[in-house]
Design an enzyme around this catalytic site. Sequence first.
Site, PDB file in Angstrom:
ATOM      1  N   TYR A 151       0.839  -1.210   0.000  1.00 22.93           N
ATOM      2  CA  TYR A 151       0.000   0.000   0.000  1.00 22.93           C
ATOM      3  C   TYR A 151       0.872   1.257   0.000  1.00 22.93           C
ATOM      4  O   TYR A 151       0.600   2.215  -0.739  1.00 22.93           O
ATOM      5  CB  TYR A 151      -0.892  -0.066   1.236  1.00 22.93           C
ATOM      6  CG  TYR A 151      -1.887   1.045   1.412  1.00 22.93           C
ATOM      7  CD1 TYR A 151      -3.040   1.114   0.624  1.00 22.93           C
ATOM      8  CD2 TYR A 151      -1.711   2.020   2.398  1.00 22.93           C
ATOM      9  CE1 TYR A 151      -3.976   2.122   0.819  1.00 22.93           C
ATOM     10  CE2 TYR A 151      -2.645   3.021   2.601  1.00 22.93           C
ATOM     11  CZ  TYR A 151      -3.772   3.071   1.813  1.00 22.93           C
ATOM     12  OH  TYR A 151      -4.698   4.070   2.010  1.00 22.93           O
ATOM     13  N   LYS A 155       0.887   4.116  -2.836  1.00 22.40           N
ATOM     14  CA  LYS A 155       0.538   5.500  -2.507  1.00 22.40           C
ATOM     15  C   LYS A 155       1.717   6.449  -2.760  1.00 22.40           C
ATOM     16  O   LYS A 155       1.517   7.607  -3.132  1.00 22.40           O
ATOM     17  CB  LYS A 155       0.074   5.579  -1.051  1.00 22.40           C
ATOM     18  CG  LYS A 155      -1.256   4.851  -0.796  1.00 22.40           C
ATOM     19  CD  LYS A 155      -2.383   5.397  -1.663  1.00 22.40           C
ATOM     20  CE  LYS A 155      -3.754   4.937  -1.228  1.00 22.40           C
ATOM     21  NZ  LYS A 155      -4.833   5.440  -2.085  1.00 22.40           N
TER      22      LYS A 155
HETATM   23  P1  NAD Z   1     -13.328   2.606   1.643  1.00 26.04           P
HETATM   24  O1  NAD Z   1     -12.872   1.201   1.613  1.00 26.04           O
HETATM   25  O2  NAD Z   1     -14.518   2.966   2.442  1.00 26.04           O
HETATM   26  O3  NAD Z   1     -13.568   3.167   0.165  1.00 26.04           O
HETATM   27  C1  NAD Z   1     -12.796   2.770  -0.929  1.00 26.04           C
HETATM   28  C2  NAD Z   1     -13.700   2.797  -2.125  1.00 26.04           C
HETATM   29  O4  NAD Z   1     -12.956   2.408  -3.275  1.00 26.04           O
HETATM   30  C3  NAD Z   1     -14.859   1.807  -1.979  1.00 26.04           C
HETATM   31  O5  NAD Z   1     -16.053   2.430  -2.377  1.00 26.04           O
HETATM   32  C4  NAD Z   1     -14.471   0.691  -2.936  1.00 26.04           C
HETATM   33  O6  NAD Z   1     -15.577   0.007  -3.483  1.00 26.04           O
HETATM   34  C5  NAD Z   1     -13.736   1.479  -4.000  1.00 26.04           C
HETATM   35  N1  NAD Z   1     -12.909   0.606  -4.811  1.00 26.04           N
HETATM   36  C6  NAD Z   1     -11.976  -0.287  -4.373  1.00 26.04           C
HETATM   37  N2  NAD Z   1     -11.458  -0.924  -5.423  1.00 26.04           N
HETATM   38  C7  NAD Z   1     -12.061  -0.439  -6.538  1.00 26.04           C
HETATM   39  C8  NAD Z   1     -11.938  -0.715  -7.915  1.00 26.04           C
HETATM   40  N3  NAD Z   1     -11.080  -1.634  -8.351  1.00 26.04           N
HETATM   41  N4  NAD Z   1     -12.712  -0.016  -8.786  1.00 26.04           N
HETATM   42  C9  NAD Z   1     -13.580   0.920  -8.345  1.00 26.04           C
HETATM   43  N5  NAD Z   1     -13.739   1.215  -7.043  1.00 26.04           N
HETATM   44  C10 NAD Z   1     -12.985   0.532  -6.154  1.00 26.04           C
HETATM   45  O7  NAD Z   1     -12.075   3.422   2.134  1.00 26.04           O
HETATM   46  P2  NAD Z   1     -11.797   4.998   2.247  1.00 26.04           P
HETATM   47  O8  NAD Z   1     -11.146   5.184   3.538  1.00 26.04           O
HETATM   48  O9  NAD Z   1     -12.976   5.811   1.897  1.00 26.04           O
HETATM   49  O10 NAD Z   1     -10.673   5.140   1.107  1.00 26.04           O
HETATM   50  C11 NAD Z   1     -10.730   6.073   0.058  1.00 26.04           C
HETATM   51  C12 NAD Z   1      -9.325   6.401  -0.365  1.00 26.04           C
HETATM   52  O11 NAD Z   1      -8.661   7.051   0.723  1.00 26.04           O
HETATM   53  C13 NAD Z   1      -8.488   5.174  -0.704  1.00 26.04           C
HETATM   54  O12 NAD Z   1      -7.663   5.452  -1.811  1.00 26.04           O
HETATM   55  C14 NAD Z   1      -7.644   4.990   0.545  1.00 26.04           C
HETATM   56  O13 NAD Z   1      -6.449   4.332   0.255  1.00 26.04           O
HETATM   57  C15 NAD Z   1      -7.435   6.417   0.973  1.00 26.04           C
HETATM   58  N6  NAD Z   1      -7.055   6.588   2.365  1.00 26.04           N
HETATM   59  C16 NAD Z   1      -7.891   6.213   3.392  1.00 26.04           C
HETATM   60  C17 NAD Z   1      -7.476   6.399   4.710  1.00 26.04           C
HETATM   61  C18 NAD Z   1      -8.326   6.041   5.888  1.00 26.04           C
HETATM   62  O14 NAD Z   1      -7.840   6.080   7.031  1.00 26.04           O
HETATM   63  N7  NAD Z   1      -9.582   5.670   5.728  1.00 26.04           N
HETATM   64  C19 NAD Z   1      -6.228   6.949   4.969  1.00 26.04           C
HETATM   65  C20 NAD Z   1      -5.403   7.307   3.904  1.00 26.04           C
HETATM   66  C21 NAD Z   1      -5.838   7.133   2.609  1.00 26.04           C
END
Ligand code: NAD
Length: 238
Positions: A151, A155
């Site tokens: 990851y 990123k």
């Molecule tokens: P989440 O799992 O709730 O949402 C991720 C979304 O991406 C989901 O709706 C999922 O269906 C979609 N997704 C995954 N694979 C996919 C694909 N192949 N095609 C289309 N859609 C796809 O998580 P989140 O926390 O809302 O994450 C959103 C973004 O933020 C991600 O890129 C994640 O890496 C990043 N992020 C999250 C956090 C955190 O603490 N939650 C921290 C840093 C970065």
Amino acid sequence: MRRALVTGASRGIGRAVALELASRGIEVLVNYRERADAAAAVCQDIIDGGGRAIPLGFDVADPQAVAAALAPWVEGPEGIDILVSNAGITADGLFVGMDPEAWHRVLATSLDGFFHVARPLARAMARRRWGRIVVVSSVSGIRGNPGQVNYSAAKAGLIGATKALARELATRNVIVNCVAPGLIDTDMSQDAPEGLLAGVPMRRIGRPDEVARVVAFLCGDDVTYLTGQVIAVDGGLT
Ligand code: NAD
């Protein structure tokens, strides 16, 4: 009316971004992979609030599916002005025991997914001489997280891609930036190790809407001389 595509917008940060952009008068294409019902609910929330939204299903890791879904928008008279590349997954585990499938799956979604979606849209934005691309990275990509070598690599790769693409498109009025969330309260962070919050100067988890407002700012007309940057939304973590 401007139009935005938000990938992975059926829940979490993507959902919050879709709602925030719609509240600012932008039509939103709400991408989802499997949860059509959740994407439809996001669209309904937007429409109930007086905005415009259309669900758009495709797997960002599947180049054919992306091309087929985007073709009508890229080739049609009405394009996509804003991309928020948000879809991402984790498949955590210590590196020495990491399954190759877990390595490839995470890179295929975050890094390849960005390539598949951003490339056709960037070309169209450059032609129209206006565009905003916001890439959702992570603090994992800035400082690395144990158990997340895959990851963190994906990123960090997105940060490099943002910086290079920003330079390529700078003279075309297409602005490309990155947001790096810290620990945000979504489904993804439910398995985060206990004690992680102790390292956050603000001593609390972030909310998706707190990320969404920064993303929306980077998508708007107030951003005119800021490109290739990484904005950490992390309560002071980095
Ligand atoms: P989440 O799992 O709730 O949402 C991720 C979304 O991406 C989901 O709706 C999922 O269906 C979609 N997704 C995954 N694979 C996919 C694909 N192949 N095609 C289309 N859609 C796809 O998580 P989140 O926390 O809302 O994450 C959103 C973004 O933020 C991600 O890129 C994640 O890496 C990043 N992020 C999250 C956090 C955190 O603490 N939650 C921290 C840093 C970065």
